[in-house]
Motif scaffolding. Structure first.
Motif, PDB file in Angstrom:
ATOM      1  N   VAL A 195       0.974  -1.242   0.155  1.00  0.00           N
ATOM      2  CA  VAL A 195       0.148   0.112  -0.085  1.00  0.00           C
ATOM      3  C   VAL A 195       0.817   1.509  -0.164  1.00  0.00           C
ATOM      4  O   VAL A 195       0.591   2.283  -0.768  1.00  0.00           O
ATOM      5  CB  VAL A 195      -1.272  -0.318   1.199  1.00  0.00           C
ATOM      6  CG1 VAL A 195      -1.906   1.259   0.946  1.00  0.00           C
ATOM      7  CG2 VAL A 195      -1.615  -1.350   1.024  1.00  0.00           C
ATOM      8  N   SER A 196       2.278   0.952   0.637  1.00  0.00           N
ATOM      9  CA  SER A 196       2.847   1.894   0.765  1.00  0.00           C
ATOM     10  C   SER A 196       3.610   2.390  -0.742  1.00  0.00           C
ATOM     11  O   SER A 196       3.783   0.957  -1.408  1.00  0.00           O
ATOM     12  CB  SER A 196       4.198   1.972   1.558  1.00  0.00           C
ATOM     13  OG  SER A 196       4.926   0.791   0.937  1.00  0.00           O
TER      14      SER A 196
ATOM     15  N   ARG B 263      15.939  18.170  -7.172  1.00  0.00           N
ATOM     16  CA  ARG B 263      15.449  17.821  -5.988  1.00  0.00           C
ATOM     17  C   ARG B 263      13.239  17.207  -5.208  1.00  0.00           C
ATOM     18  O   ARG B 263      13.248  16.602  -4.874  1.00  0.00           O
ATOM     19  CB  ARG B 263      15.938  18.378  -5.295  1.00  0.00           C
ATOM     20  CG  ARG B 263      16.388  18.311  -3.526  1.00  0.00           C
ATOM     21  CD  ARG B 263      16.005  16.852  -3.304  1.00  0.00           C
ATOM     22  NE  ARG B 263      16.142  15.958  -2.316  1.00  0.00           N
ATOM     23  CZ  ARG B 263      16.569  15.869  -1.039  1.00  0.00           C
ATOM     24  NH1 ARG B 263      18.369  16.502  -0.553  1.00  0.00           N
ATOM     25  NH2 ARG B 263      15.720  15.351   0.385  1.00  0.00           N
ATOM     26  N   THR B 264      13.634  18.175  -6.330  1.00  0.00           N
ATOM     27  CA  THR B 264      11.914  18.520  -5.993  1.00  0.00           C
ATOM     28  C   THR B 264      11.276  17.009  -6.983  1.00  0.00           C
ATOM     29  O   THR B 264      10.021  16.319  -6.041  1.00  0.00           O
ATOM     30  CB  THR B 264      10.823  19.914  -6.522  1.00  0.00           C
ATOM     31  OG1 THR B 264      11.611  21.093  -6.675  1.00  0.00           O
ATOM     32  CG2 THR B 264       9.636  19.750  -7.259  1.00  0.00           C
ATOM     33  N   ALA B 265      11.503  17.043  -8.199  1.00  0.00           N
ATOM     34  CA  ALA B 265      11.036  15.568  -8.780  1.00  0.00           C
ATOM     35  C   ALA B 265      11.490  14.275  -8.398  1.00  0.00           C
ATOM     36  O   ALA B 265      11.242  13.299  -7.945  1.00  0.00           O
ATOM     37  CB  ALA B 265      11.772  15.301 -10.264  1.00  0.00           C
TER      38      ALA B 265
ATOM     39  N   ASP C  46       9.378   4.604  -0.373  1.00  0.00           N
ATOM     40  CA  ASP C  46       9.348   3.507   0.747  1.00  0.00           C
ATOM     41  C   ASP C  46      10.218   1.986   0.577  1.00  0.00           C
ATOM     42  O   ASP C  46      11.758   2.564   1.322  1.00  0.00           O
ATOM     43  CB  ASP C  46       8.097   2.974   1.458  1.00  0.00           C
ATOM     44  CG  ASP C  46       6.991   3.686   1.879  1.00  0.00           C
ATOM     45  OD1 ASP C  46       7.466   5.446   2.273  1.00  0.00           O
ATOM     46  OD2 ASP C  46       6.369   4.119   2.365  1.00  0.00           O
ATOM     47  N   THR C  47      10.331   2.099  -0.716  1.00  0.00           N
ATOM     48  CA  THR C  47      10.650   0.945  -0.917  1.00  0.00           C
ATOM     49  C   THR C  47      12.606   1.888  -0.704  1.00  0.00           C
ATOM     50  O   THR C  47      13.979   1.605  -0.803  1.00  0.00           O
ATOM     51  CB  THR C  47      10.375   0.264  -1.791  1.00  0.00           C
ATOM     52  OG1 THR C  47       9.567  -0.333  -1.774  1.00  0.00           O
ATOM     53  CG2 THR C  47      11.845  -1.502  -1.938  1.00  0.00           C
ATOM     54  N   ILE C  48      12.175   3.166  -1.728  1.00  0.00           N
ATOM     55  CA  ILE C  48      14.100   3.249  -2.649  1.00  0.00           C
ATOM     56  C   ILE C  48      13.897   3.828  -1.532  1.00  0.00           C
ATOM     57  O   ILE C  48      15.227   4.079  -0.669  1.00  0.00           O
ATOM     58  CB  ILE C  48      12.934   4.459  -3.484  1.00  0.00           C
ATOM     59  CG1 ILE C  48      12.213   4.303  -4.551  1.00  0.00           C
ATOM     60  CG2 ILE C  48      14.324   5.567  -3.568  1.00  0.00           C
ATOM     61  CD1 ILE C  48      11.863   5.023  -5.230  1.00  0.00           C
TER      62      ILE C  48
ATOM     63  N   LEU D 207       8.893  11.471  -6.286  1.00  0.00           N
ATOM     64  CA  LEU D 207       9.257  10.421  -6.432  1.00  0.00           C
ATOM     65  C   LEU D 207       9.308   9.510  -5.385  1.00  0.00           C
ATOM     66  O   LEU D 207       8.042   8.006  -5.143  1.00  0.00           O
ATOM     67  CB  LEU D 207      10.353   9.770  -7.108  1.00  0.00           C
ATOM     68  CG  LEU D 207      11.113   8.394  -7.224  1.00  0.00           C
ATOM     69  CD1 LEU D 207       9.938   7.801  -7.704  1.00  0.00           C
ATOM     70  CD2 LEU D 207      12.131   8.715  -7.671  1.00  0.00           C
ATOM     71  N   LEU D 208       9.742   9.755  -4.187  1.00  0.00           N
ATOM     72  CA  LEU D 208       9.728   9.601  -2.764  1.00  0.00           C
ATOM     73  C   LEU D 208       8.899   9.200  -1.857  1.00  0.00           C
ATOM     74  O   LEU D 208       7.842   8.458  -0.839  1.00  0.00           O
ATOM     75  CB  LEU D 208      11.161  10.316  -1.631  1.00  0.00           C
ATOM     76  CG  LEU D 208      12.643  10.412  -2.448  1.00  0.00           C
ATOM     77  CD1 LEU D 208      13.150  10.620  -1.648  1.00  0.00           C
ATOM     78  CD2 LEU D 208      12.894   8.462  -2.137  1.00  0.00           C
ATOM     79  N   VAL D 209       7.245  10.274  -2.659  1.00  0.00           N
ATOM     80  CA  VAL D 209       5.647  10.426  -1.527  1.00  0.00           C
ATOM     81  C   VAL D 209       4.974   9.533  -2.853  1.00  0.00           C
ATOM     82  O   VAL D 209       4.042   9.781  -2.402  1.00  0.00           O
ATOM     83  CB  VAL D 209       6.103  11.147  -1.446  1.00  0.00           C
ATOM     84  CG1 VAL D 209       6.739  12.036   0.170  1.00  0.00           C
ATOM     85  CG2 VAL D 209       5.650  12.697  -2.673  1.00  0.00           C
TER      86      VAL D 209
END
Length: 366
Positions: free
Chosen positions: A12-13, A41-43, A17-19, A47-49
């Protein structure tokens, strides 16, 4: 049944989160990831969220930088979007006229895929074919085509839209097959019964039995003829968490190809139950998952104790037929497996293969 064997991935995450976990394990920073992936950095923060879609190029970058395969990252993204109930898309939504222009409309009509929508106009009928709810044709049309495109090799000849239409017809056909809930243990236990069918020559005799075994295990096994632009021989996907689909095309119309494809697809269900889609054919990438499914199918058809016999048997059709009987497969399957192992050239002994005509399988075409 173990949790790993159910199609219920705990994803679901967002892939981010895996990154993050992979970065932490390697003592790397998001700034390093920015540099390696060529992102701002914005991109990277998006990606991380989970706000930046992982397309083929980005999946390649993640595989190179953090490990795992391209398909892992694409599957991770696909499953996340599926669990959210959002569309999987790599860019702006595709307009219907563009998507329609890529569809094999002549074959879709000739094969009767649109017969349930005769009361609708042309475009509305096509949209209805791809829709589960009004307006969601993008998800089962262009978005599915994009997933196919991710899996297609650079030398591909298939048309992803045609493959998407073929897969969609497989889903529609599978909904007419009543199944028990998906059960990997039952499917594994049914392998000997399925293998016992491989010496049966006529599809009219073995196909209903194969379908019935699948139904008992929660697998809808359907035969869908491929339209122009689709060169797939088989596919594995899930219609729902409790119903798997094995989709076959009889593309090569020979017993060795057919049964290898059957066990290859079963291999995917048992070995890779959390992956959303596998499509088989010459146009698709040979990933580690595909290699594993190939080895699984080969080991079912030719048990390990007969490997030495394959190498030492006299290259004479009578000797091959006798060995096939000992192994418990048809002579054609034995020949196909020897060809795959490089023990026979691909033009040798093909007369031993059982050939199917379209009339043999017409009653099962969906």
């Amino acid at each position: 049944m173990s949790a790993a064997e159910r199609f219920s991935p705990d994803w679901v995450s967002p892939p981010g989160d895996t990154i993050r976990d992979a970065l932490a394990c390697r003592d790397l920073t998001p700034d390093f990831l920015c540099q390696e992936l060529g992102l701002s950095r914005t991109a990277t923060d998006k990606l991380l969220v989970g706000d930046l879609f992982i397309d083929t190029e980005l999946a390649d970058g993640l595989a190179t930088t953090l490990g795992a395969s391209r398909q892992f990252w694409l599957s991770r993204e696909f499953l996340y979007r599926e669990r959210l109930g959002t569309q999987v898309q790599s860019a702006a939504p595709v307009d219907f006229a563009t998507f329609k222009s890529e569809l094999p409309l002549k074959d879709m009509r000739a094969f009767g895929w649109l017969k349930d929508f005769t009361e609708l106009s042309g475009d509305q009928a096509l949209k209805a074919f791809f829709e589960d709810t009004p307006g969601d044709w993008q998800r089962s049309g262009p978005c599915l085509a994009e997933q196919v495109r991710f899996r297609t090799s650079f030398a591909h000849k298939s048309n992803p839209a045609a493959v998407a239409a073929w897969l969609r017809q497989g889903v529609r056909s599978a909904r007419r097959v009543n199944c028990a809930p998906w059960d990997a243990e039952k499917l594994r236990a049914a392998l000997p019964a399925i293998r016992n069918l491989v010496r049966t020559k006529k599809p009219a005799e073995f196909f209903p039995k194969l379908v019935a075994i699948g139904q008992a295990c929660g697998v809808a096994i359907v035969f869908v003829r491929t339209p122009a632009g689709c060169r797939a021989s088989g596919a594995t996907h899930f219609e729902a968490a409790d119903k798997a689909i094995i989709q076959l095309s009889f593309r090569y119309r020979a017993d060795d190809h057919f049964w290898f494809t059957v066990f290859h697809e079963i291999g995917h269900l048992l070995l890779h139950p959390t992956s959303p889609l596998f499509v088989e054919g010459q146009d698709y990438e040979m990933t580690e998952e595909e290699s594993e499914a190939n080895r699984f199918a080969s080991s079912i058809l030719i048990p390990a104790e007969f490997e030495d016999d394959l190498r030492t048997v006299r290259r004479d059709f009578r000797a091959l037929a006798r060995l096939a009987k000992r192994v418990g497969v048809s002579a054609g399957i034995l020949v196909g497996q020897m060809q795959n192992r490089g023990l026979l050239q691909h033009h040798q002994m093909n007369f031993l293969k059982e050939r199917y005509d379209w009339t043999d399988v017409a009653d099962f075409t969906l």
